[in-house]
Structure formats: structure tokens, C-alpha cells
Scaffold this motif. Structure first.
Motif, PDB file in Angstrom:
ATOM      1  N   GLY A 181       0.787  -1.232   0.000  1.00 18.92           N
ATOM      2  CA  GLY A 181       0.000   0.000   0.000  1.00 18.92           C
ATOM      3  C   GLY A 181       0.818   1.280   0.000  1.00 18.92           C
ATOM      4  O   GLY A 181       0.272   2.349   0.274  1.00 18.92           O
TER       5      GLY A 181
ATOM      6  N   THR B 105       1.901  -3.545  -3.637  1.00 19.88           N
ATOM      7  CA  THR B 105       2.178  -2.106  -3.517  1.00 19.88           C
ATOM      8  C   THR B 105       0.935  -1.264  -3.776  1.00 19.88           C
ATOM      9  O   THR B 105       0.656  -0.312  -3.038  1.00 19.88           O
ATOM     10  CB  THR B 105       3.275  -1.693  -4.524  1.00 19.88           C
ATOM     11  OG1 THR B 105       4.461  -2.419  -4.235  1.00 19.88           O
ATOM     12  CG2 THR B 105       3.550  -0.197  -4.455  1.00 19.88           C
ATOM     13  N   TRP B 106       0.180  -1.609  -4.816  1.00 21.25           N
ATOM     14  CA  TRP B 106      -0.913  -0.726  -5.251  1.00 21.25           C
ATOM     15  C   TRP B 106      -2.266  -1.082  -4.664  1.00 21.25           C
ATOM     16  O   TRP B 106      -3.284  -0.484  -5.014  1.00 21.25           O
ATOM     17  CB  TRP B 106      -0.938  -0.638  -6.781  1.00 21.25           C
ATOM     18  CG  TRP B 106       0.347  -0.033  -7.248  1.00 21.25           C
ATOM     19  CD1 TRP B 106       1.457  -0.710  -7.672  1.00 21.25           C
ATOM     20  CD2 TRP B 106       0.717   1.357  -7.225  1.00 21.25           C
ATOM     21  NE1 TRP B 106       2.481   0.181  -7.938  1.00 21.25           N
ATOM     22  CE2 TRP B 106       2.054   1.446  -7.667  1.00 21.25           C
ATOM     23  CE3 TRP B 106       0.033   2.532  -6.875  1.00 21.25           C
ATOM     24  CZ2 TRP B 106       2.735   2.676  -7.764  1.00 21.25           C
ATOM     25  CZ3 TRP B 106       0.710   3.754  -6.976  1.00 21.25           C
ATOM     26  CH2 TRP B 106       2.039   3.809  -7.414  1.00 21.25           C
ATOM     27  N   CYS B 107      -2.279  -2.053  -3.742  1.00 21.55           N
ATOM     28  CA  CYS B 107      -3.502  -2.286  -2.949  1.00 21.55           C
ATOM     29  C   CYS B 107      -3.576  -1.136  -1.953  1.00 21.55           C
ATOM     30  O   CYS B 107      -2.647  -0.953  -1.169  1.00 21.55           O
ATOM     31  CB  CYS B 107      -3.415  -3.612  -2.202  1.00 21.55           C
ATOM     32  SG  CYS B 107      -4.772  -3.812  -1.017  1.00 21.55           S
ATOM     33  N   PRO B 108      -4.659  -0.347  -1.961  1.00 17.43           N
ATOM     34  CA  PRO B 108      -4.708   0.816  -1.069  1.00 17.43           C
ATOM     35  C   PRO B 108      -4.553   0.442   0.412  1.00 17.43           C
ATOM     36  O   PRO B 108      -4.164   1.274   1.215  1.00 17.43           O
ATOM     37  CB  PRO B 108      -6.085   1.426  -1.337  1.00 17.43           C
ATOM     38  CG  PRO B 108      -6.461   0.940  -2.685  1.00 17.43           C
ATOM     39  CD  PRO B 108      -5.843  -0.426  -2.828  1.00 17.43           C
ATOM     40  N   VAL B 109      -4.873  -0.820   0.754  1.00 21.16           N
ATOM     41  CA  VAL B 109      -4.715  -1.231   2.152  1.00 21.16           C
ATOM     42  C   VAL B 109      -3.609  -2.277   2.296  1.00 21.16           C
ATOM     43  O   VAL B 109      -3.487  -2.914   3.345  1.00 21.16           O
ATOM     44  CB  VAL B 109      -6.049  -1.733   2.763  1.00 21.16           C
ATOM     45  CG1 VAL B 109      -7.052  -0.587   2.848  1.00 21.16           C
ATOM     46  CG2 VAL B 109      -6.648  -2.880   1.977  1.00 21.16           C
TER      47      VAL B 109
ATOM     48  N   ASN C 106      -8.054  -2.662  -7.741  1.00 15.67           N
ATOM     49  CA  ASN C 106      -6.735  -2.137  -8.087  1.00 15.67           C
ATOM     50  C   ASN C 106      -5.730  -3.235  -8.415  1.00 15.67           C
ATOM     51  O   ASN C 106      -4.940  -3.105  -9.354  1.00 15.67           O
ATOM     52  CB  ASN C 106      -6.190  -1.266  -6.948  1.00 15.67           C
ATOM     53  CG  ASN C 106      -6.680   0.151  -7.050  1.00 15.67           C
ATOM     54  OD1 ASN C 106      -6.506   0.798  -8.068  1.00 15.67           O
ATOM     55  ND2 ASN C 106      -7.314   0.645  -6.010  1.00 15.67           N
TER      56      ASN C 106
END
Lengths: 369, 259
Positions: free
Chosen positions: A58, A350-354, A268
């Protein structure tokens, strides 16, 4: 056929100019919105010189590097699928003519593209998409056209990111095939230069035309050392032994609910994944009803509509959607296409908001009940 | 050219700013094509000429905030074959639904010089709390292209293609870098319905949730992440208390961070 040559840093522009003169649209890494993205580049000044990326679940931050490497970063939010399998594409137009109608299939013009800075895990991802989109029983003509008109200038990784696990997936950090030219960036007492390896007839032709000098033993050694450094510093690991059977025998594992309590179903992970290829087909009509268009757009197994069939959606819970995605990526994919659907690039982490971490979820399923 | 029978369209206003109904006039390039196919029968913002009902389609903007309006919406429902609510006020109660979290008498005495003249309900409520709604067009304001899609779908007798998924999908399709991951800016995109083409993140701003909750929103998990960004409970409460504050998932999320 290892042809090892040396491209000095100051001659990198020659490579870009050569490609452009040869009619290629040169796509490479550049900075935008605080990240390294892939866009058309004109010159070396467009490259993210001297920048590295710090990645974790994240979180992604660019930072100034101690060196002036062009390719010091690892991977950004985008992958090359945006050019091969674009986010939205018109498929056809239909127009009413009297009592009948005409279908005009959208005829794509081939664009010659040179992808500069393709990572070994990304080459592996292209090979995965090739299997799905052009090597199986159903060929996507648009993908094939874009793929056949693209040349690959790979850059081996001399640095591993915080969410990288290509070593676990056997896809990097050195490219062994699938490129026209592979570069390894070297910065040491002998200067800033690139070790060049040609991997195809096109690559050999380019190397010849660029009239590059031969690499020395010490250059080759330095290259191996740089890649070994990346290998030794993977941010993540994923134990793939028996992963298919592991997931097939754990559909009811409690961890799925735990993951679902964190999962936003925002999609995402699937959008940034370089192998995810799912798309939806939309039909749009105009107000008069006389003209219709058919568009294909990136879709995701995290939407409710994705599994909608007559009578309703199959995967209504977040749990079933997360389980479907991860199990497909690591297990069903093997049965379906003969490879893993994961190349270990770390983007979904990385690009998972959580910051949900596929390696952590797999580990929990393996080691807990 | 148009069809033999042009369906009659009416536009109705309740407590709102007019922005959503003006979206119809903003259609500019498509406006003539719209009027080729549909008769704008009752739209005071556009014309004083009013054709009597009943109407084939009613677009209803605004929320219910007075007892008079609570009756008027029933009359409109009775004279409309299809009733579509447009915008955050009509679909969720709007920004004026902030009163729902407070005492309206307190607001009245602060805002108005002579509060005794104000006759209002204690809550601002969406149209669907009062009458049956055929379709909801989200947004503050609504999207012009979604409005055209709605009218087009109605005319061809099909379901409008208005996906209920996250704003994130729009961000990724247009190549916007995630502001939450790359800068730590709190963003409601992962719990908000798409439709705005992910406007704010494209200007390096977090999403404000103008299109309301997406399908199956996980506001709890997003709130945990906001806490990791060092947002206070009050700041998290305020993040969910925007134009769609009274939409249930956002309401619950903000109430969970009260005190």
C-alpha cells in the motif's frame, strides 16, 4: 548466442534516436504524478535518472538515489499491457441502413513500438498473456498485432523492490529470453555503461548497426554481480511448492474471511497486474438508435457484475471474490494455461490501497488452519 | 429525425442547487439530438411552456426537506411512468443531510435572523424514502454522459450501462497514479461509485465520494488505512460526511468515528 557488447551511458541517446529513426514509437519509463510510468519518450532526459522507488504494501515513494542510474527504480503502477491490451478499445460500429444494418469492424493500424526498460518479470508477464491471448484456440487479433509490432529492450534488475518476489516465481531478476536486446546497467569505477546482450535477429542487427564495442570479462562479471545483488535482496518470498494443491484443499480456510475483512473489492490489484486480462464488452447506442458501438474495457473479478449470469451474481461476497482472484492467479491458471498467473512483480501488494499481500495470504493459508 | 411518438420528459426540483438539472442544458452538442427524440414537456429552467402530464419520464432533483415537498413527490410519482432521481440530494439527501446528524433547531437559530419563519423537517431524506424510484443517477453533480446514456437506454428499452464499481477502475483505465499509495492522501475512491471519470485523483486530490457508495463498499477497512495516515477520528468522520453523508454505508462509517 551471447553477444556481449558495451553501450556507454552517453551513447544511450543513440539507441533511442536509432529506434525513432527506424520508425518505432519509443515507450519507456518517465516520471509523472510521483511515480515511474511508461509513456512515449523522446530522449534520455525523459528517463527517471537518479530516482529509485521505495515500495511496501500500500505504499510507493520515489526517492533520490546515490547514483545517476536511468533504471534505478524497479516497476511502477503500470505495465506494458496498457499498450498490448489497452484499457479501452473500440471493436466495431454498426449503422442502420434502411431495414438492414452495416457492421464496420474497427480496423487498427499497426504501430511499431519499442518498449525500453522492460523488466524480466514483465517479459514473463507478456509470455503469460501471449499464451492466453494469441497462443490458445482463440486469438485476439488486436493483441497479436500490437505484440508482433513491438520490440523489447529489456533491462535486467540490479536492485530489488520492497514487494518484489520474482526469484520465488522464477521470472527474474535476469531475462533469459523473450527480448530483442537485454541491458544491464553498470555504474562503478569504470564508469556508467550498459552491458548489452542481443536476444533475437532484430537485436543482433541493432547491435551491429550501433557498432558497439565488446564487453570485457570484468564488465560481464560486474553485470552478474549486480543481478546477484537484486536476487539476494527480494522484498518478498512466496513458497510455490505444491501451491495448487494447497489452495485446492483450502477453500474453507479461515484466512479467506480475514483477507475479505481488509479487501476493498476496489479492483486495483487486477488493474495493475501485468497478467490480468479480463475485459467486459459494452454496447453503446446513440440517441437515434441508428448507430451502435461496441467497446472492450478492462474489467475485474472484484466487481459483482463480473460473475453475473442469468438470475444473479455468483460471487456476491468479498470473500468469494478475493479467493477467486488469488486461487486463479496461483492455481487454476496452471490447469488452464500451464503456467502460474503470477510473475512476482509485487504490483498487487504495492498498489492495494490497504496493502493486502498475496505472499502473506499464501503463507497464512500454508501455515495456519 | 425523431420518432412518431416522442416520450414526454419532465424535470422536477426539490431541495437542491439546480446543478444536476442544468446538466441537461449542459448537453449542448447532444441537446438537439435529445429534443429530436424526446419532448421536454415540463422543465421550467429551460422553458416557460409547460405541457400537462402525465409524463413518460420524470427526472427528480433534490431531497425532501419540507412537509409540503413530502406530499408533492407523491403527486409527481403518480403522474410519471418512469421516475429517475438525479444527483446526491435526490439519491442520498445531499449536503443538506448534515442536519440529520444534528438538531435542526440549532442550525435554524444560527443560520437565520428570524428562525420562526422557517418551516422544515428535521431530516433531509432521499426520494426513495418516500416513493418508488425506477433508477438512480448518482453524482454531485451527475455526469452528462451518464444522463445521455440513461435517456438513450430508456429510448431503446434497455438497461442503462452505469456500472456500480469503484472509482479506482476509472483511475486505472485512464492511467492516473493512485494518490493514496503514491502520496498518502486519503481517498474515498475505493468505496465510491465510478461515474466522474476519476476527476479529482487526476488532479492529485483524493476522491470526495461525490458519486456515493459503490457496490459492497468496505468502509471499515478504508478507515483503518486512514488511521495509518494519522487521520484523527474527527477527520475520518468528516471524510465520510460529504455530499453523500446520509447514504447508509457512509453514514455508518462516519457515525463509527463519532467521539
Amino acid at each position: 548466442m551471447a553477444v556481449n557488447k558495451i553501450l556507454p551511458r552517453d551513447d544511450f541517446q543513440r539507441l533511442i534516436s536509432f529506434l525513432r529513426t527506424d520508425g518505432y514509437q519509443v515507450i519507456g519509463p518517465t516520471l509523472r504524478q510521483g511515480a515511474v510510468v511508461y509513456e512515449e519518450i523522446q530522449s534520455t532526459s525523459d528517463l527517471p535518472e537518479g530516482w529509485i522507488d521505495l515500495q511496501d504494501g500500500g505504499s510507493y515513494r520515489l526517492e533520490r538515489s546515490e547514483t545517476s542510474a536511468f533504471f534505478g527504480y524497479v516497476v511502477g503502477p503500470q505495465s506494458w499491457k496498457q499498450f498490448l491490451c489497452p484499457p479501452q478499445r473500440k471493436l466495431l460500429t454498426a449503422e442502420q441502413t434502411g431495414k438492414s444494418f452495416n457492421v464496420i469492424v474497427y480496423d487498427e493500424k499497426p504501430i511499431k513500438r519499442a518498449f525500453v526498460g522492460v523488466r524480466p518479470c514483465e517479459i514473463a508477464a507478456m509470455a503469460v498473456q501471449d499464451k492466453v491471448l494469441m497462443e490458445g484456440p482463440f486469438v485476439d487479433p488486436s493483441y497479436r498485432l500490437a505484440r508482433q509490432n513491438a520490440i523489447i529492450i529489456a533491462v535486467n534488475c540490479a536492485r530489488a523492490g520492497g514487494t518484489c518476489f520474482c526469484v520465488s516465481m522464477g521470472t527474474g531478476p535476469k531475462a533469459s529470453s523473450g527480448f530483442d536486446i537485454a541491458l544491464t546497467e553498470l555504474i562503478d569505477q569504470h564508469g556508467h555503461r550498459f552491458l548489452v546482450e542481443a536476444g533475437s535477429e532484430i537485436g543482433i542487427g541493432m547491435v551491429t548497426k550501433l557498432a558497439l564495442g565488446d564487453a570485457s570479462e570484468s564488465d560481464i562479471e560486474a553485470g552478474e554481480k549486480a543481478i546477484a545483488n537484486a536476487s539476494a535482496n527480494m522484498g518478498r518470498t512466496l513458497d510455490t511448492s505444491g501451491i495448487k494443491e494447497l489452495l485446492y484443499t483450502n477453500f474453507d480456510h479461515g484466512r479467506w474471511n480475514d483477507a475479505a475483512s481488509r479487501c476493498l473489492s476496489c479492483a486495483n490489484c487486477t488493474m495493475v497486474c501485468p497478467t490480468c486480462f479480463c475485459a467486459t464488452v459494452d454496447e453503446a447506442t446513440d440517441l437515434s438508435g441508428k448507430c451502435a458501438e461496441r467497446w472492450r474495457k478492462w474489467d475485474s473479478c472484484f466487481t459483482v457484475g463480473f460473475s453475473y449470469i442469468h438470475g444473479g451474481s455468483i460471487r456476491t461476497s468479498g470473500m468469494s471474490r478475493y479467493r477467486q482472484w488469488m486461487t486463479h492467479k496461483l492455481a487454476y491458471w496452471q490447469d488452464q494455461f500451464g503456467t502460474s498467473g503470477c510473475v512476482g512483480c509485487g504490483r498487487c501488494i504495492t498498489w492495494c490501497p490497504v496493502g493486502i499481500d498475496i505472499t502473506e495470504e499464501a503463507r497464512a493459508i500454508r501455515h495456519t488452519r | 429525425m425523431g420518432r412518431k411518438y416522442k416520450p414526454k420528459l419532465a424535470v422536477w426540483k426539490f431541495a437542491s442547487c439546480d446543478g444536476c438539472q442544468l446538466t441537461l442544458l449542459d448537453c449542448e452538442d447532444e441537446l438537439l439530438a435529445v429534443t429530436d427524440e424526446i419532448q421536454i414537456a415540463n422543465f421550467p429552467e429551460a422553458s416557460r411552456a409547460i405541457v400537462k402530464g402525465p409524463y413518460d419520464v420524470s427526472l427528480v432533483e433534490g431531497s425532501i426537506t419540507t412537509s409540503h415537498d413530502a406530499e408533492r413527490i407523491h403527486k409527481i410519482r403518480r403522474s410519471s411512468k418512469v421516475l429517475v432521481v438525479i444527483g446526491a440530494c435526490a439519491t442520498a439527501g445531499g449536503i443538506q443531510a448534515l442536519r440529520n446528524f444534528a438538531n435542526v433547531e440549532d442550525y435554524k437559530s444560527i443560520v437565520y435572523a428570524s428562525p420562526e419563519y422557517i418551516d422544515t423537517l428535521s431530516k433531509s431524506t432521499p426520494i426513495a424514502d418516500h416513493v418508488f424510484v425506477d433508477f438512480e443517477l448518482r453524482g454531485c453533480p451527475i455526469s452528462k454522459s451518464q444522463l445521455i446514456e440513461l435517456v438513450t437506454a430508456y429510448l431503446s428499452g434497455r438497461k442503462p450501462n452505469i456500472p456500480p464499481h469503484s472509482v479506482c477502475i476509472e483511475c486505472k483505465r485512464r492511467g492516473t497514479v493512485c494518490v493514496m499509495v503514491s502520496t498518502g492522501i486519503p481517498c474515498l475512491g475505493p468505496v465510491t461509485q465510478a461515474g466522474c471519470r476519476a476527476l479529482c485523483p487526476s488532479y492529485n486530490r483524493g476522491c470526495y465520494g461525490c458519486f456515493g457508495p459503490k457496490e459492497t463498499p468496505n468502509t471499515d477497512s478504508l478507515s483503518v488505512q486512514f488511521k495509518k495516515f494519522n487521520m484523527s477520528r474527527d477527520a475520518i468522520k468528516r471524510a465520510f460526511r460529504g455530499f453523500n453523508a446520509y447514504a447508509e454505508p457512509f453514514r455508518k462509517a462516519s457515525e463509527a468515528h463519532e467521539k
